[in-house]
Scaffold this motif. Structure first.
Motif, PDB file in Angstrom:
ATOM      1  N   ALA A  43       1.202  42.504  54.815  1.00  0.00           N
ATOM      2  CA  ALA A  43      -0.176  42.773  54.391  1.00  0.00           C
ATOM      3  C   ALA A  43      -0.978  41.462  54.295  1.00  0.00           C
ATOM      4  N   THR A  44      -0.357  40.431  53.696  1.00  0.00           N
ATOM      5  CA  THR A  44      -1.063  39.146  53.584  1.00  0.00           C
ATOM      6  C   THR A  44      -1.346  38.572  54.970  1.00  0.00           C
ATOM      7  N   ALA A  45      -0.360  38.727  55.859  1.00  0.00           N
ATOM      8  CA  ALA A  45      -0.542  38.169  57.201  1.00  0.00           C
ATOM      9  C   ALA A  45      -1.679  38.884  57.939  1.00  0.00           C
ATOM     10  N   LEU A  46      -1.783  40.210  57.746  1.00  0.00           N
ATOM     11  CA  LEU A  46      -2.860  40.947  58.421  1.00  0.00           C
ATOM     12  C   LEU A  46      -4.226  40.454  57.933  1.00  0.00           C
ATOM     13  N   GLU A  47      -4.321  40.194  56.618  1.00  0.00           N
ATOM     14  CA  GLU A  47      -5.593  39.660  56.084  1.00  0.00           C
ATOM     15  C   GLU A  47      -5.898  38.306  56.716  1.00  0.00           C
ATOM     16  N   LEU A  48      -4.851  37.489  56.814  1.00  0.00           N
ATOM     17  CA  LEU A  48      -5.022  36.155  57.389  1.00  0.00           C
ATOM     18  C   LEU A  48      -5.502  36.246  58.849  1.00  0.00           C
ATOM     19  N   LEU A  49      -4.895  37.177  59.599  1.00  0.00           N
ATOM     20  CA  LEU A  49      -5.277  37.323  61.008  1.00  0.00           C
ATOM     21  C   LEU A  49      -6.738  37.752  61.131  1.00  0.00           C
ATOM     22  N   THR A  50      -7.150  38.682  60.264  1.00  0.00           N
ATOM     23  CA  THR A  50      -8.534  39.154  60.307  1.00  0.00           C
ATOM     24  C   THR A  50      -9.486  37.984  60.025  1.00  0.00           C
ATOM     25  N   GLU A  51      -9.095  37.174  59.038  1.00  0.00           N
ATOM     26  CA  GLU A  51      -9.915  36.005  58.692  1.00  0.00           C
ATOM     27  C   GLU A  51     -10.017  35.038  59.882  1.00  0.00           C
ATOM     28  N   LEU A  52      -8.870  34.785  60.511  1.00  0.00           N
ATOM     29  CA  LEU A  52      -8.861  33.852  61.651  1.00  0.00           C
ATOM     30  C   LEU A  52      -9.730  34.381  62.790  1.00  0.00           C
ATOM     31  N   ARG A  53      -9.589  35.692  63.015  1.00  0.00           N
ATOM     32  CA  ARG A  53     -10.378  36.264  64.116  1.00  0.00           C
ATOM     33  C   ARG A  53     -11.861  36.185  63.810  1.00  0.00           C
ATOM     34  N   THR A  54     -12.237  36.463  62.542  1.00  0.00           N
ATOM     35  CA  THR A  54     -13.649  36.411  62.167  1.00  0.00           C
ATOM     36  C   THR A  54     -14.205  35.004  62.375  1.00  0.00           C
ATOM     37  N   ARG A  55     -13.367  34.006  62.103  1.00  0.00           N
ATOM     38  CA  ARG A  55     -13.831  32.617  62.275  1.00  0.00           C
ATOM     39  C   ARG A  55     -13.832  32.189  63.741  1.00  0.00           C
ATOM     40  N   GLY A  56     -13.282  33.036  64.607  1.00  0.00           N
ATOM     41  CA  GLY A  56     -13.224  32.686  66.030  1.00  0.00           C
ATOM     42  C   GLY A  56     -12.066  31.766  66.357  1.00  0.00           C
ATOM     43  N   ASP A  57     -11.061  31.689  65.451  1.00  0.00           N
ATOM     44  CA  ASP A  57      -9.895  30.840  65.730  1.00  0.00           C
ATOM     45  C   ASP A  57      -8.912  31.594  66.626  1.00  0.00           C
ATOM     46  N   HIS A  58      -8.189  30.833  67.425  1.00  0.00           N
ATOM     47  CA  HIS A  58      -7.218  31.468  68.324  1.00  0.00           C
ATOM     48  C   HIS A  58      -5.852  31.580  67.658  1.00  0.00           C
ATOM     49  N   VAL A  59      -5.202  32.719  67.899  1.00  0.00           N
ATOM     50  CA  VAL A  59      -3.834  32.893  67.406  1.00  0.00           C
ATOM     51  C   VAL A  59      -2.937  33.049  68.626  1.00  0.00           C
ATOM     52  N   ALA A  60      -1.977  32.138  68.767  1.00  0.00           N
ATOM     53  CA  ALA A  60      -1.145  32.128  69.973  1.00  0.00           C
ATOM     54  C   ALA A  60       0.122  32.947  69.801  1.00  0.00           C
ATOM     55  N   LEU A  61       0.700  32.909  68.599  1.00  0.00           N
ATOM     56  CA  LEU A  61       2.022  33.512  68.446  1.00  0.00           C
ATOM     57  C   LEU A  61       2.210  34.061  67.037  1.00  0.00           C
ATOM     58  N   LEU A  62       2.837  35.248  66.970  1.00  0.00           N
ATOM     59  CA  LEU A  62       3.183  35.842  65.681  1.00  0.00           C
ATOM     60  C   LEU A  62       4.698  35.924  65.621  1.00  0.00           C
ATOM     61  N   ILE A  63       5.243  35.510  64.495  1.00  0.00           N
ATOM     62  CA  ILE A  63       6.692  35.601  64.349  1.00  0.00           C
ATOM     63  C   ILE A  63       6.959  36.263  62.995  1.00  0.00           C
ATOM     64  N   ALA A  64       7.688  37.373  63.013  1.00  0.00           N
ATOM     65  CA  ALA A  64       7.838  38.146  61.779  1.00  0.00           C
ATOM     66  C   ALA A  64       9.272  38.609  61.602  1.00  0.00           C
ATOM     67  N   ASP A  65       9.737  38.560  60.354  1.00  0.00           N
ATOM     68  CA  ASP A  65      11.065  39.077  60.059  1.00  0.00           C
ATOM     69  C   ASP A  65      11.007  40.612  60.087  1.00  0.00           C
ATOM     70  N   GLN A  66      12.062  41.231  60.604  1.00  0.00           N
ATOM     71  CA  GLN A  66      12.069  42.694  60.642  1.00  0.00           C
ATOM     72  C   GLN A  66      12.225  43.280  59.244  1.00  0.00           C
ATOM     73  N   ARG A  67      13.157  42.706  58.455  1.00  0.00           N
ATOM     74  CA  ARG A  67      13.431  43.287  57.127  1.00  0.00           C
ATOM     75  C   ARG A  67      12.508  42.692  56.089  1.00  0.00           C
ATOM     76  N   MET A  68      11.443  43.409  55.790  1.00  0.00           N
ATOM     77  CA  MET A  68      10.547  42.965  54.714  1.00  0.00           C
ATOM     78  C   MET A  68      10.201  44.210  53.895  1.00  0.00           C
ATOM     79  N   PRO A  69      10.253  44.115  52.577  1.00  0.00           N
ATOM     80  CA  PRO A  69       9.899  45.286  51.781  1.00  0.00           C
ATOM     81  C   PRO A  69       8.406  45.554  51.938  1.00  0.00           C
ATOM     82  N   GLY A  70       8.022  46.797  51.836  1.00  0.00           N
ATOM     83  CA  GLY A  70       6.584  47.105  51.944  1.00  0.00           C
ATOM     84  C   GLY A  70       6.196  47.385  53.370  1.00  0.00           C
ATOM     85  N   MET A  71       6.381  46.406  54.225  1.00  0.00           N
ATOM     86  CA  MET A  71       6.016  46.607  55.638  1.00  0.00           C
ATOM     87  C   MET A  71       7.057  45.917  56.524  1.00  0.00           C
TER      88      MET A  71
END
Ligand code: FAD
Length: 550
Positions: A43-71
């Motif tokens: 959830a925090t990462a999704l907020e961060l991505l939205t913020e980055l996109r709004t600022r026009g920053d580029h995101v090249a790579l997402l790396i995420a652990d599969q086992r996370m509580p919540g999502m």
């Protein structure tokens, strides 16, 4: 580049120690070129991505652990895909979760799954991430790049220029004169009148008003010139078959040149995701395959001539001569025809006039970004149409597929049908066909469709047509034996059909000795990337046999 403009890599893990370790290693390997950002939940990462996109920053790579509580990591990546569709996606998994990672490849369009721990990072992490970033950078550079093209989105000439630049991997930025203030300002500064569009502004300051593709290709040095007077092998067509032959021909010491009419990659180059090519478990895009193969062929010494059409073939004694549309001729010992097939055009009223102005043949991936929130129609029920629908679902508001047959099962692979079913914004309408395309202000606005409930009008923004393909081999008329549909006969199929030698033709040899055929253009070929690559490679070994016998 100022540090804050560096593209971001976003790592997500709820376990602080693992997150710290990923961030540390990524910083060590890539910190100079990329900002490494962290989040402790999806959830925090999704907020961060939205913020980055709004600022026009580029995101090249997402790396995420599969086992996370919540999502779970896969759920996060599915959502992240809608925010930053171009970012590469990597899942961190424990060995026990490998099955889940493989199952998630399609839903997430995963680029890689990485097993924990990734020690040593020099072997297990850096090469993988470097490869993904190189691919991402190639795409980003193309969009940021030096050439600027200004035009109207719904003009065929503008579309053709953009498509040509993108498919030939020329870094270029597209500016829509209607939506973009910068475009109008640039036109004013360059002194270009609105009726002279499209215009290409080159890095050396040149301003090309309404350039033809050939003009632009020559100015940018894309086309290339033959370096030799005579070749062992001339390859016609730069799809998978031609590229494979170029790689094997050059690597085995043959003087090899490949001539391509549009851009290397062929039909495969237009595929948004090839999922069934051996060795790429997470799939790869056609443009990535084309880029890799083109680099490989060049590195091994093959010459590539693009934006040149082969218009004739002659056999004179042991010589084989290939005529080019620009007026030149290539001389060779052997020729490989790997010219594939071209999209069949829809002949319903309105389609011809609106081609390039809302109606497109093939995936025309350059259009995807302009389709945000729009209604896109994909016509066709085979794999190429299915891939396009899945691809556009990430960009468009909604996607409607018009399928003539009663179901997709007969014409489309199971994995694509499954992917379509997971895209809530895709509607499949079977037993439905397009009866007419209607425009307004020179662009597509509506499709008249005929289905089980009668005729109906759909408001649409763009329409992509995939209704099969046929070979364009007229230039071989009277030279090489073809079947009634224009596909080229080879090997056992040509025996007795004017074959002049005592020996039998080699497996991929046409009715003219020393002229070979590979890939989709061959009669009775299997229309797949792997078979085209296989035939292109095999043809080179037959060329060797021919040269030994000759
Ligand atoms: C959208 C789409 C998605 C696909 N997805 C998959 C998939 O996921 N998996 C799979 O296995 N297959 C897929 N296919 C099929 C696969 O792409 C083809 O089977 C394969 O590309 C055939 O390769 P080829 O080299 O024989 O011909 P092509 O790919 O058709 O390439 C032929 C090339 O020759 C050039 N050419 C033609 N005539 C001339 C001339 N006279 N002079 C110079 N150049 C010429 C053309 O411009 C073209 O670049 C897909 C096809 C499409 C359209």
């Amino acid at each position: 580049m100022p540090p804050e403009r560096r593209p971001a890599i976003v790592a997500v893990d709820d376990e602080p120690a693992v997150l710290a370790a990923v961030a540390r290693d990524l910083r060590r390997g890539f910190g100079e070129r990329y900002r490494i950002l962290r989040a402790d939940s999806g959830a925090t990462a999704l907020e961060l991505l939205t913020e980055l996109r709004t600022r026009g920053d580029h995101v090249a790579l997402l790396i995420a652990d599969q086992r996370m509580p919540g999502m779970a990591g896969t759920d996060y990546l599915v959502q992240a895909r809608t925010i930053v569709p171009d970012a590469k996606r990597v899942l961190l998994t424990a060995y026990a979760d490998t099955e889940a990672a493989i199952a998630a490849i399609n839903d997430v369009a995963l680029d890689y799954y990485l097993l924990k721990p990734w020690d040593p990072p020099e072997e297990q992490l850096f090469p993988i991430v470097e490869d993904l970033l190189t691919t991402w950078e190639a795409g980003a550079a193309l969009e940021a790049g030096g050439v600027r093209v200004i035009g109207h989105r719904f003009s065929k000439d503008s579309h053709d220029l953009r498509d040509f630049l993108a498919r030939n991997r020329v870094p270029a930025r597209w500016l829509d004169v209607e939506r973009d203030g910068e475009a109008r300002e640039l036109l004013r500064v360059a002194g270009v009148e609105a009726d002279r569009l499209p215009v290409a502004l080159l890095e050396d300051g040149a301003v090309l008003e309404r350039p033809t593709i050939l003009e632009l290709a020559e100015r940018l040095g894309v086309a290339g010139q033959p370096a030799q007077d005579h070749y062992d092998l001339v390859i016609v067509g730069g799809g998978p078959a031609g590229l494979a032959a170029a790689v094997y021909g050059a690597s085995e010491g043959l003087r090899t040149v490949m001539v391509e009419r549009e851009a290397p990659g062929g039909q495969a180059g237009q595929s948004s995701r090839i999922e069934n090519y051996l060795g790429f478990p997470t799939g790869l895009s056609g443009s990535d395959l084309a880029r890799r193969a083109t680099d490989q062929a060049r590195r091994l010494g093959a010459e590539l001539l693009t934006v040149q059409d082969v218009v004739g073939l002659r056999a004179e004694g042991a010589g084989r001569f290939v005529d080019l549309s620009g007026g030149g001729t290539l001389s060779a010992n052997c020729v490989l025809v790997a010219s594939g097939v071209s999209y069949r055009q829809l002949d319903a009223p309105g389609f011809a006039d609106l081609t390039g102005a809302g109606v497109y043949y093939g995936a025309a991936m350059t259009e995807a970004r302009s389709c945000a929130q729009q209604h896109v129609v994909v016509i066709g029920g085979a794999n190429s149409a299915g891939q396009a629908a899945v691809y556009f679902a990430d960009y468009a508001g909604r996607v409607t597929m018009l399928v003539r047959g009663p179901s997709l099962e007969r014409s489309m692979s199971h994995y694509l049908i499954e992917q379509l079913s997971t895209r809530p914004n895709v509607t499949v309408r079977t037993e439905t066909s397009a009866a007419a395309a209607e425009g307004e202000d020179g662009r597509l606005r509506r499709l008249r469709v005929r289905g089980p409930g009668g005729e109906e009008v759909l408001e649409v923004d763009a329409c992509f047509v995939f209704i099969g393909a046929s070979p364009r081999t007229d230039w071989l008329e009277g030279v090489v034996a073809r079947d009634e549909r224009g596909f080229i006969l080879a090997g056992p199929d040509v025996s007795g059909d004017g074959w002049p030698l005592k020996r039998d033709p080699f497996l991929l040899e046409t009715s003219v000795p020393g002229v070979f055929v590979a890939g989709d253009v061959r009669a009775r070929s299997i229309k797949r990337v792997a078979s085209a690559v296989g035939e292109g490679s095999m043809a080179v070994s037959l060329v060797h046999q021919y040269l030994v016998d000759a």
